[in-house]
Design an enzyme around this catalytic site. Structure first.
Site, PDB file in Angstrom:
ATOM      1  NE  ARG A  83      -6.554   0.270   4.323  1.00  0.00           N
ATOM      2  CZ  ARG A  83      -6.709  -0.594   3.342  1.00  0.00           C
ATOM      3  NH1 ARG A  83      -6.267  -1.843   3.485  1.00  0.00           N
ATOM      4  NH2 ARG A  83      -7.325  -0.251   2.222  1.00  0.00           N
ATOM      5  CB  CYS A  99      -6.619  -6.609   4.890  1.00  0.00           C
ATOM      6  SG  CYS A  99      -6.124  -6.108   6.541  1.00  0.00           S
ATOM      7  CB  SER A 100      -4.915  -7.984  -0.191  1.00  0.00           C
ATOM      8  OG  SER A 100      -5.001  -7.473  -1.505  1.00  0.00           O
ATOM      9  CD  GLU A 162     -12.926  -7.521   1.820  1.00  0.00           C
ATOM     10  OE1 GLU A 162     -12.173  -6.997   0.978  1.00  0.00           O
ATOM     11  OE2 GLU A 162     -12.588  -7.757   3.001  1.00  0.00           O
TER      12      GLU A 162
END
Length: 251
Positions: A83, A99-100, A162
């Site tokens: 990242r 990843c989102s 999440e």
């Protein structure tokens, strides 16, 4: 419908100064995530800033996400990304391919049947972050495995909470990195990734470490076993390997 928790979260958000962060990453914080309960039932929507503040996470605010794992068909190597430093949450950390979040902003990303919404979001974000053309990531080729519910603080006031959909894809892809999103990327074998995890100088995102610890390597072994007649690995061969009907709680 706006829950009391979301109302309180938005009030807290007004006190948070984002001026010190990267302008593009700050802009993306305006996107609206899909709020869910612990059973992944939709209860509303809120912007990413609201969803990723630990003050709100500690009050129970939970949103939907995905983690995509792209494997090279010819040798089964996994594409990792590091990242970017500009990222507001978990900067500079290595993680899985992408990843989102599916967004409330797009009607097709809210479709739950056959995980269509998260598949569409995964294809969109693979293009945004890694420059992979969407025609190389057809949504029907993603293999959904399971959902995990996890909570992880990042630096300072930020974190993640999440229900994360795990998606595998086997595809030959063209990577043209978005430097504002990723700092580096590389393909690794299972053994190389295991060696990276043992290297204390390398930082990984918490969700990636959780998925690897409990699931990834077993699924990867199955993927490598189930080659097609051309000796390629095929993500769709993992259909039925996991009971993905329930949310796996990891908090």
């Amino acid at each position: 419908m706006t829950s009391p928790a979301v109302t309180a979260a938005r009030a807290y958000l007004a006190t948070v100064d984002l001026s010190s962060y990267d302008p593009e990453q700050t802009r993306l914080m305006q996107e609206r995530c899909i709020l869910v309960d612990e059973n992944d039932s939709v209860i509303g929507a809120a912007d990413k800033k609201t969803c990723h503040l630990m003050e709100n996470i500690n009050k129970g605010l939970l949103h939907r996400a995905f983690s995509a794992f792209v494997f090279r068909p010819s040798d089964g190597r996994l594409l990792l990304q590091q990242r970017a430093t500009e990222k507001i949450t978990f900067p500079d950390m290595w993680t899985n391919t992408c990843c989102s979040h599916p967004l409330d902003d797009f009607e097709d990303e809210k479709i739950e049947k056959d995980q269509k919404g998260v598949r569409v979001a995964a294809s969109r974000k693979l293009e945004h972050e890694l420059g992979i053309p969407r025609n190389q990531t057809p949504i029907d080729e993603f293999q959904y495995l399971t959902r995990i519910h996890y909570l992880a603080p990042s630096s300072g006031i930020w974190g993640e909470h999440e229900v994360d959909y795990i998606l595998f894809l086997t595809a030959d892809v063209t990577v043209t990195p978005n430097a504002n999103e990723i700092k580096d990327h590389k393909y690794v074998s299972k053994e190389e990734l295991q060696a990276m995890f043992k290297d204390s100088s390398i930082s990984f995102t918490p969700w990636f470490k959780l998925i690897a610890r409990d699931f990834l390597f077993g699924w990867w072994d199955e993927l490598l076993k189930r080659k097609d007649v051309q000796d390629n690995v095929v993500a769709k061969s993992l259909a039925g390997v996991v009971d993905g009907s329930k949310v796996v709680k990891m908090v």
